[in-house]
Design an enzyme around this catalytic site. Structure first.
Site, short mmCIF file in Angstrom:
data_model
loop_
_atom_site.label_atom_id
_atom_site.label_comp_id
_atom_site.label_asym_id
_atom_site.label_seq_id
_atom_site.Cartn_x
_atom_site.Cartn_y
_atom_site.Cartn_z
N LYS A 203 0.85 -1.20 0.00
CA LYS A 203 0.00 0.00 0.00
C LYS A 203 0.88 1.25 0.00
O LYS A 203 0.70 2.16 -0.78
CB LYS A 203 -0.90 -0.04 1.24
CG LYS A 203 -1.89 1.09 1.32
CD LYS A 203 -2.81 0.89 2.51
CE LYS A 203 -3.61 2.14 2.76
NZ LYS A 203 -4.42 2.04 3.97
N GLU A 209 10.79 -4.63 3.92
CA GLU A 209 10.82 -6.04 3.53
C GLU A 209 10.43 -6.22 2.07
O GLU A 209 11.12 -6.87 1.28
CB GLU A 209 9.84 -6.87 4.40
CG GLU A 209 10.24 -7.00 5.85
CD GLU A 209 9.69 -5.87 6.72
OE1 GLU A 209 9.35 -4.80 6.19
OE2 GLU A 209 9.62 -6.06 7.95
N ARG A 264 -4.85 -4.68 6.43
CA ARG A 264 -5.34 -5.98 6.92
C ARG A 264 -6.78 -6.26 6.53
O ARG A 264 -7.33 -7.30 6.88
CB ARG A 264 -5.14 -6.07 8.44
CG ARG A 264 -5.70 -4.91 9.24
CD ARG A 264 -5.19 -4.92 10.68
NE ARG A 264 -5.64 -3.77 11.45
CZ ARG A 264 -5.01 -2.62 11.52
NH1 ARG A 264 -3.91 -2.43 10.82
NH2 ARG A 264 -5.47 -1.63 12.24
N GLU A 349 -3.49 -6.41 15.44
CA GLU A 349 -3.04 -5.10 14.96
C GLU A 349 -4.18 -4.08 15.12
O GLU A 349 -3.94 -2.90 15.33
CB GLU A 349 -2.58 -5.19 13.50
CG GLU A 349 -1.73 -4.02 13.06
CD GLU A 349 -0.96 -4.29 11.76
OE1 GLU A 349 0.17 -4.77 11.80
OE2 GLU A 349 -1.52 -4.01 10.69
N HIS A 380 -3.22 -32.85 19.13
CA HIS A 380 -1.99 -33.59 19.49
C HIS A 380 -0.86 -32.62 19.82
O HIS A 380 0.29 -33.02 19.89
CB HIS A 380 -1.59 -34.52 18.35
CG HIS A 380 -2.60 -35.60 18.12
ND1 HIS A 380 -2.54 -36.82 18.75
CD2 HIS A 380 -3.73 -35.61 17.37
CE1 HIS A 380 -3.58 -37.56 18.37
NE2 HIS A 380 -4.32 -36.84 17.54
O1 F6P Z 1 2.94 -4.07 9.87
C1 F6P Z 1 2.50 -2.81 9.61
C2 F6P Z 1 1.87 -2.65 8.26
O2 F6P Z 1 1.67 -1.31 8.04
C3 F6P Z 1 0.55 -3.42 8.11
O3 F6P Z 1 -0.53 -2.79 8.63
C4 F6P Z 1 0.49 -3.58 6.64
O4 F6P Z 1 -0.45 -4.53 6.29
C5 F6P Z 1 1.92 -3.96 6.35
O5 F6P Z 1 2.69 -3.17 7.24
C6 F6P Z 1 2.39 -3.79 4.94
O6 F6P Z 1 2.32 -2.45 4.52
P1 F6P Z 1 2.40 -2.07 3.00
O7 F6P Z 1 1.25 -2.70 2.30
O8 F6P Z 1 2.34 -0.58 2.99
O9 F6P Z 1 3.71 -2.57 2.46
#
Ligand code: F6P
Length: 538
Positions: A203, A209, A264, A349, A380
């Site tokens: 977003k 990451e 989310r 969250e 289990h």
């Molecule tokens: O972990 C925080 C967060 O902002 C989440 O709410 C979101 O889903 C995720 O990081 C990924 O964010 P983006 O879609 O902006 O990469």
């Protein structure tokens, strides 16, 4: 209309509920008082049957829980969300993920976006890839799709594509989320670049990451197929298209996202592109239809017959009056193995907050801890603690009337366990029962005396049981929308803002500072991690 700001603990119903808790009966007593309990404490809706008779709730308690929702302004809050008010006040945004699955004519007016046009773009693109009309740079048909995203840009699509793998087509869908390079290379090593499409889903398009993983993949693609191949192999989903363009993705390959959809809650949007690619547009439509049906149920049913509301009230009842810290989600379907981790993000969250809507620190418990695993595997693994441990952990059992491969022998065994566990948790096994069994087994009275306490099950452990007709795109759509609304109801009653996530920022900031430090040879004196960093760098 202002979003409500009611301290739940100051309401009349809260005091009544405290009184109920002080005189609470056991589940066994509830059942012996009301022979019709299963009928009275269940909700039948569409293809769902929710049995909440095995929770510590009777008519009066339910009435007071519903009154709590009313006193906390739930009706106003629902109106505010569905009319597009900026109820995410801390980020000054509306919360309108429901519009993505709505067939109502006013969605364009509320959201300012022609959502049908967006859906058409998702569907046309999916069809071109599924049918092999849009190919990779070297003219080969796309066989694999990799979703690169994290959090809400990963968990929803990953959970749904797995849940609906019975409905999937020829495309294989993979997910890269963790910045762990080992995982990235494990996924990539199985793939043929010429036949792989990468979806960069973010977003913000600033997430470390996702951008790191996307850059690694992009460089790999360029080294093998040349820069020109990017346009045939890279697509982005983002509300920050400029950043996606800067990254090198072509404008026409960018699917929009909007600030009124929280990460989310975004699987219904273009974030669900991997879902549409996996199960095809028709099934994606059914997923949306199922969610919309749940929206209508949420909007039109009285609170005491409303699935998300009743489930939220039960959570609040145990969280705030019985001091339950957590809830377990136990789906009896391997297809739903990612549901607990998906719900961990959406629930924790959203409602892991300690400041109320007046800016004051809350003096009561809010968001509960959610965890779980599929049954029977979990039986289990951690059921020992559920049955004989010291903690109270309400369990949500989810099961299906029909299996997808129609293997009755397996399904009957699976579902026998499903029903049995709810009974075992509630009924337990008394000392006289244990004693009788041990006598029958021929144990001496000394042996019996010694072992009896360990074999007793105290019972009285609460659970809700959701029996759904069959796992289909439609029913999973309804299930997820049900949990979304449950989260919303809880947040309204706890008087917190459910739609921001400032709590995840601090760790990100610190990681960035540490990363700078890792690139130098010196170790910052006095840093909290000085000794660890010394060893890491040596
Ligand atoms: O972990 C925080 C967060 O902002 C989440 O709410 C979101 O889903 C995720 O990081 C990924 O964010 P983006 O879609 O902006 O990469």
């Amino acid at each position: 209309m202002k979003f409500p700001r009611v301290n739940p603990t100051k309401t009349k119903s809260w005091s009544k509920l405290l009184a109920h808790k002080n005189n609470i009966k056991t589940l066994d007593e509830f059942f012996s008082k009301n022979q019709n309990r299963q009928k009275s404490f269940s909700i039948e809706w569409n293809k769902f049957f929710l049995d909440f008779s095995k929770t510590h709730v009777d008519r009066n308690i339910l009435e007071d829980l519903v009154a709590l929702a009313e006193e906390c302004g739930l009706s106003h809050a629902i109106d505010a969300m569905f009319s597009g008010k900026k109820i995410n006040e801390t980020e000054q945004r509306a919360v309108m993920h429901f519009a993505l699955r709505s067939n109502k004519s006013n969605t364009t007016k509320i959201t300012g976006v022609d959502l049908k046009k967006l859906q058409q773009k998702i569907y046309s693109f999916s069809e071109l890839i599924i049918n092999g009309h849009k190919k990779g740079a070297s003219g080969k048909r796309i066989t694999d799709v990799v979703n690169i995203g994290i959090g809400g840009s990963d968990l929803g699509p990953k959970m749904i594509t797995k849940a609906l793998s019975h409905y999937k087509n020829n495309l294989e869908i993979h997910f890269i989320s963790n910045i762990d390079g080992d995982h990235v290379f494990e996924v990539l090593k199985k793939l043929n670049l010429e036949t792989t499409l990468f979806l960069v889903v973010s977003k913000s398009f600033t997430t470390q990451e996702t951008l790191t993983n996307a850059k690694t993949v992009k460089n790999w693609l360029i080294s093998k197929l040349g820069k020109k191949a990017i346009s045939d192999h890279f697509v982005a989903v983002s509300s920050n298209p400029n950043k996606a363009v800067d990254f090198g993705i072509e404008k026409e390959n960018i699917f929009p996202m909007y600030d009124w959809v929280g990460g989310r809650f975004s699987l219904w949007s273009a974030v669900g592109l991997s879902i549409s690619l996996s199960i095809g547009p028709n099934n994606f439509e059914k997923l949306l239809e199922g969610a919309e049906k749940m929206d209508s149920h949420f909007l039109s049913s009285s609170f005491s017959k409303n699935l998300p509301v009743v489930l939220a009230l039960i959570t609040i009842w145990y969280n705030n009056f019985f001091d339950a810290q957590s809830e377990a989600i136990i789906p009896y379907s391997e297809y739903l193995s990612d549901l607990p981790s998906y719900l961990q993000q959406s629930i924790m969250e959203s409602n892991g907050k300690s400041i109320d809507r007046n800016g004051a620190e809350v003096q009561y418990q809010t968001g509960n801890i959610v965890w779980g695993q599929t049954g029977t595997n979990s039986q289990h693994a951690f059921f020992q603690l559920l049955h004989q441990g010291t903690k109270i952990i309400p369990c949500h059992f989810i099961g299906y009337k029909h299996s997808l491969h129609e293997n009755k022998e397996h399904h009957d065994k699976l579902m026998a366990n499903f029903f049995a566990q709810t009974e075992a948790l509630m009924k337990g096994k008394s000392r006289p029962q244990v004693e009788k069994e041990l006598i029958e087994q021929g144990l001496s009275s000394d042996e019996i005396k010694k072992i009896i306490p360990y074999k007793e099950f105290k019972g009285d452990k609460p659970s809700t049981t959701l029996l759904i007709d069959k796992l289909t795109p439609e029913t999973i759509g309804s299930l997820i929308a049900m949990y979304e609304h449950k989260i919303f109801v809880e947040g309204v009653i706890w008087n917190i803002f459910s739609f921001d996530q400032y709590g995840v920022e601090l760790g990100k900031e610190l990681a960035n500072n540490i990363l700078k430090n890792l690139k130098t040879s010196s170790t910052k004196q006095g840093s909290l991690n000085e000794e660890l960093l010394k060893r890491y760098k040596s």
